[in-house]
Motif scaffolding. Structure first.
Motif, PDB file in Angstrom:
ATOM      1  N   LEU A  19     -13.329  14.952 -37.648  1.00 51.98           N
ATOM      2  CA  LEU A  19     -13.971  15.786 -36.638  1.00 51.98           C
ATOM      3  C   LEU A  19     -14.551  14.971 -35.500  1.00 51.98           C
ATOM      4  O   LEU A  19     -14.575  15.397 -34.361  1.00 51.98           O
ATOM      5  N   GLY A  20     -15.095  13.836 -35.797  1.00 49.35           N
ATOM      6  CA  GLY A  20     -15.706  13.051 -34.742  1.00 49.35           C
ATOM      7  C   GLY A  20     -16.997  13.673 -34.284  1.00 49.35           C
ATOM      8  O   GLY A  20     -17.564  14.564 -34.905  1.00 49.35           O
ATOM      9  N   ALA A  21     -17.486  13.231 -33.119  1.00 42.59           N
ATOM     10  CA  ALA A  21     -18.780  13.690 -32.620  1.00 42.59           C
ATOM     11  C   ALA A  21     -18.647  14.862 -31.675  1.00 42.59           C
ATOM     12  O   ALA A  21     -19.641  15.409 -31.221  1.00 42.59           O
ATOM     13  N   GLY A  22     -17.413  15.253 -31.343  1.00 43.14           N
ATOM     14  CA  GLY A  22     -17.235  16.320 -30.370  1.00 43.14           C
ATOM     15  C   GLY A  22     -17.293  17.694 -30.996  1.00 43.14           C
ATOM     16  O   GLY A  22     -17.739  17.886 -32.120  1.00 43.14           O
ATOM     17  N   ALA A  23     -16.822  18.672 -30.232  1.00 42.33           N
ATOM     18  CA  ALA A  23     -16.812  20.052 -30.689  1.00 42.33           C
ATOM     19  C   ALA A  23     -15.845  20.212 -31.865  1.00 42.33           C
ATOM     20  O   ALA A  23     -14.844  19.507 -31.948  1.00 42.33           O
ATOM     21  N   PRO A  24     -16.167  21.125 -32.803  1.00 32.71           N
ATOM     22  CA  PRO A  24     -15.318  21.290 -33.997  1.00 32.71           C
ATOM     23  C   PRO A  24     -14.071  22.118 -33.715  1.00 32.71           C
ATOM     24  O   PRO A  24     -14.001  23.300 -34.038  1.00 32.71           O
ATOM     25  N   TRP A  25     -13.085  21.501 -33.096  1.00 30.39           N
ATOM     26  CA  TRP A  25     -11.809  22.176 -32.882  1.00 30.39           C
ATOM     27  C   TRP A  25     -11.132  22.390 -34.222  1.00 30.39           C
ATOM     28  O   TRP A  25     -11.273  21.575 -35.129  1.00 30.39           O
ATOM     29  N   LEU A  26     -10.378  23.466 -34.346  1.00 26.37           N
ATOM     30  CA  LEU A  26      -9.765  23.781 -35.630  1.00 26.37           C
ATOM     31  C   LEU A  26      -8.602  22.835 -35.920  1.00 26.37           C
ATOM     32  O   LEU A  26      -8.533  22.220 -36.977  1.00 26.37           O
ATOM     33  N   PHE A  27      -7.644  22.727 -34.996  1.00 26.60           N
ATOM     34  CA  PHE A  27      -6.532  21.793 -35.154  1.00 26.60           C
ATOM     35  C   PHE A  27      -6.815  20.521 -34.355  1.00 26.60           C
ATOM     36  O   PHE A  27      -6.963  19.450 -34.902  1.00 26.60           O
ATOM     37  N   SER A  28      -6.864  20.652 -33.057  1.00 27.27           N
ATOM     38  CA  SER A  28      -7.245  19.595 -32.134  1.00 27.27           C
ATOM     39  C   SER A  28      -7.539  20.292 -30.814  1.00 27.27           C
ATOM     40  O   SER A  28      -7.168  21.458 -30.626  1.00 27.27           O
ATOM     41  N   GLN A  29      -8.189  19.604 -29.905  1.00 24.82           N
ATOM     42  CA  GLN A  29      -8.499  20.237 -28.622  1.00 24.82           C
ATOM     43  C   GLN A  29      -7.220  20.673 -27.904  1.00 24.82           C
ATOM     44  O   GLN A  29      -7.130  21.793 -27.394  1.00 24.82           O
ATOM     45  N   ARG A  30      -6.212  19.806 -27.891  1.00 26.09           N
ATOM     46  CA  ARG A  30      -4.973  20.135 -27.196  1.00 26.09           C
ATOM     47  C   ARG A  30      -4.289  21.340 -27.831  1.00 26.09           C
ATOM     48  O   ARG A  30      -3.866  22.270 -27.135  1.00 26.09           O
ATOM     49  N   GLY A 159     -16.852  24.682 -38.521  1.00 23.92           N
ATOM     50  CA  GLY A 159     -18.160  24.546 -37.907  1.00 23.92           C
ATOM     51  C   GLY A 159     -19.217  24.123 -38.901  1.00 23.92           C
ATOM     52  O   GLY A 159     -20.108  23.318 -38.594  1.00 23.92           O
ATOM     53  N   ARG A 160     -19.125  24.662 -40.125  1.00 22.46           N
ATOM     54  CA  ARG A 160     -20.122  24.316 -41.135  1.00 22.46           C
ATOM     55  C   ARG A 160     -20.050  22.838 -41.489  1.00 22.46           C
ATOM     56  O   ARG A 160     -21.070  22.178 -41.646  1.00 22.46           O
ATOM     57  N   THR A 161     -18.824  22.309 -41.621  1.00 20.29           N
ATOM     58  CA  THR A 161     -18.697  20.892 -41.945  1.00 20.29           C
ATOM     59  C   THR A 161     -19.190  20.002 -40.807  1.00 20.29           C
ATOM     60  O   THR A 161     -19.528  18.842 -41.028  1.00 20.29           O
ATOM     61  N   ALA A 162     -19.224  20.542 -39.588  1.00 20.01           N
ATOM     62  CA  ALA A 162     -19.684  19.770 -38.434  1.00 20.01           C
ATOM     63  C   ALA A 162     -21.157  20.021 -38.121  1.00 20.01           C
ATOM     64  O   ALA A 162     -21.672  19.509 -37.136  1.00 20.01           O
ATOM     65  N   GLY A 163     -21.815  20.830 -38.954  1.00 19.85           N
ATOM     66  CA  GLY A 163     -23.231  21.096 -38.733  1.00 19.85           C
ATOM     67  C   GLY A 163     -23.521  22.174 -37.717  1.00 19.85           C
ATOM     68  O   GLY A 163     -24.645  22.275 -37.217  1.00 19.85           O
ATOM     69  N   ALA A 164     -22.528  23.008 -37.380  1.00 19.97           N
ATOM     70  CA  ALA A 164     -22.744  24.100 -36.425  1.00 19.97           C
ATOM     71  C   ALA A 164     -23.534  25.226 -37.101  1.00 19.97           C
ATOM     72  O   ALA A 164     -23.559  25.335 -38.326  1.00 19.97           O
ATOM     73  N   SER A 244     -19.948  27.597 -31.953  1.00 18.96           N
ATOM     74  CA  SER A 244     -19.268  26.495 -31.266  1.00 18.96           C
ATOM     75  C   SER A 244     -18.359  27.011 -30.155  1.00 18.96           C
ATOM     76  O   SER A 244     -17.814  28.118 -30.234  1.00 18.96           O
ATOM     77  N   GLY A 245     -18.172  26.180 -29.140  1.00 15.92           N
ATOM     78  CA  GLY A 245     -17.317  26.537 -28.021  1.00 15.92           C
ATOM     79  C   GLY A 245     -15.882  26.829 -28.429  1.00 15.92           C
ATOM     80  O   GLY A 245     -15.298  27.826 -27.991  1.00 15.92           O
ATOM     81  N   PRO A 246     -15.249  25.978 -29.265  1.00 17.47           N
ATOM     82  CA  PRO A 246     -13.869  26.264 -29.682  1.00 17.47           C
ATOM     83  C   PRO A 246     -13.720  27.601 -30.400  1.00 17.47           C
ATOM     84  O   PRO A 246     -12.747  28.314 -30.187  1.00 17.47           O
ATOM     85  N   LYS A 247     -14.679  27.932 -31.233  1.00 17.70           N
ATOM     86  CA  LYS A 247     -14.615  29.211 -31.949  1.00 17.70           C
ATOM     87  C   LYS A 247     -14.764  30.373 -30.973  1.00 17.70           C
ATOM     88  O   LYS A 247     -14.010  31.364 -31.047  1.00 17.70           O
ATOM     89  N   CYS A 248     -15.701  30.279 -30.038  1.00 21.65           N
ATOM     90  CA  CYS A 248     -15.879  31.337 -29.035  1.00 21.65           C
ATOM     91  C   CYS A 248     -14.630  31.469 -28.170  1.00 21.65           C
ATOM     92  O   CYS A 248     -14.183  32.582 -27.861  1.00 21.65           O
ATOM     93  N   PHE A 249     -14.060  30.341 -27.781  1.00 25.32           N
ATOM     94  CA  PHE A 249     -12.852  30.344 -26.964  1.00 25.32           C
ATOM     95  C   PHE A 249     -11.726  31.073 -27.675  1.00 25.32           C
ATOM     96  O   PHE A 249     -11.029  31.913 -27.082  1.00 25.32           O
ATOM     97  N   TYR A 250     -11.560  30.784 -28.951  1.00 23.21           N
ATOM     98  CA  TYR A 250     -10.480  31.394 -29.723  1.00 23.21           C
ATOM     99  C   TYR A 250     -10.690  32.902 -29.881  1.00 23.21           C
ATOM    100  O   TYR A 250      -9.787  33.704 -29.598  1.00 23.21           O
TER     101      TYR A 250
END
Length: 388
Positions: A19-30, A159-164, A244-250
């Protein structure tokens, strides 16, 4: 992915180093962005083509958009990937004592029965064949919306694994009603409301019911209003709980797709089909990758997408034979393309019947492959998605 992928509460948190420190994307940002961006770009291009051609378009632009979403964005071809997955990653066949017989025996039976019904009704019962096609369409819409619900659940887990922040009770209730709400509104629009406001126009899916009278075209605005109440409630809930932003975006992207489908169902079908196909392809691609426990796996990471394309190739060829481009090629070949495909018509017709039968077998297999409510299924499947 089908209806049983309906996690409303996430399993115990697990570490996900990728996951890294960024937003919790499901697959990847791209990939997450392209799920929505690519089908939207296809639809916008085809809309521009329609405007450019004007009266000469004759529905060609929408037919091209529908074909691209079906065969290039994998909506009509991803169905074979379910069986590639369970045959290559055989641990998925043994998550429960009866999993292998359900996945192979059950889906095989569904395939045979569907193929027999499709062939017989096509030859002897044309109206029943139309009804069978409409039934498959209903299953397809349910399958597409259920996959959204399933990926929504995976977003919650990611999101849960990333602390969201965890989803609220309101969001869980909205998630519960996602499929019945969207499916009911979309089916009313498709089966009972005319495609346009022109007098005498028929619904997008007409199997004889329109002859008894369709609902007024203005019904689509009522359907949209009901949906916007739901979507507005979902948006306000996501924002208020700082999801999280990725979840809202989706999720808001899919709310927009359903909104478009309620006003312009033809273009909505292009968007939903393309997005669904990409979702399934990305998900299967991730699950086919060997895990750290499979360093000697025959199918390595670099070979995953070539293997997927090879598996889908027969269905892609069926799509080529039934594409809107055949008539365009005729202009340059003086009818040779149509003549060639007409000579092969029995084979291509059987290919369509086989493809539709694989579709229903795929729905059946997915119903058991992704039963995340069963601990052993979660234990085996989630690590392959990168969530365990």
């Amino acid at each position: 992915m089908s209806q049983p992928v309906t996690l409303t509460s996430a399993p115990p948190a697990v570490a996900v180093p990728s996951l890294g420190a960024g937003a919790p994307w499901l697959f990847s940002q791209r990939q997450d962005v392209n799920l929505l961006f690519i089908p939207a770009a296809v639809a916008l291009f085809c809309l521009w083509m329609s405007s450019f051609l004007g009266a000469a378009d004759g529905g060609l632009s929408r037919a091209i958009g529908r074909w691209v979403s079906q065969y290039l964005l994998f909506n009509g071809t991803h169905v074979i990937l379910t069986f590639l997955l369970i045959l290559v990653r055989r641990d998925l066949l043994h998550t429960t004592p009866h999993q292998k017989s359900l996945l192979l025996g059950g889906s095989g039976a569904v395939f045979v029965v569907t193929l027999a019904m499709a062939w017989y009704t096509k030859e002897h019962m044309p109206l029943a064949n139309l009804l069978l096609g409409a039934t498959i369409y209903v299953f397809a819409a349910h399958h597409t919306l259920s996959q959204v619900k399933g990926l929504w659940a995976l977003h919650n887990l990611r999101g849960r694994t990333a602390g969201a922040p965890p989803p609220s009770e309101t969001e869980r209730n909205l998630q519960k009603y996602w499929v019945p709400m969207a499916l009911t509104l979309m089916l009313v629009r498709i089966f009972w409301v005319p495609l346009t406001s022109e007098r005498g126009d028929f619904p997008l899916m007409d199997v004889g019911q329109a002859e008894r009278g369709s609902l007024p075209f203005s019904t689509c605005y009522v359907l949209l209003a009901v949906w916007l109440v739901y979507a507005g409630r979902l948006a306000s809930t996501l924002i208020a709980t700082k999801q999280s932003g990725p979840k809202c975006f989706y999720l808001l992207g899919w709310c927009s797709i359903v909104s478009i489908a309620l006003i312009w169902p033809g273009w909505g079908a292009v968007l939903s089909a393309g997005t669904h196909g990409l979702e399934y392809a990305f998900l299967t691609g991730r699950m086919l990758e060997p895990t750290a426990k499979e360093p000697e796996a025959r199918l390595g990471k670099a070979a995953v997408w070539p293997a997927m394309v090879a598996a889908m190739l027969p269905l892609i060829l069926v799509g080529v034979a039934n594409s809107p481009f055949v008539t365009l090629v005729d202009t340059a070949t003086q009818g040779a393309a149509t003549d060639f495909f007409l000579r092969q018509q029995p084979m291509w017709s059987m290919g369509v019947l086989v493809g539709n039968s694989i579709v229903l077998a795929h729905y059946f297999a997915d119903a058991f492959l992704y039963r995340f409510r069963i601990p052993k299924v979660r234990e085996v499947t989630l690590p392959r998605i990168g969530l365990g």
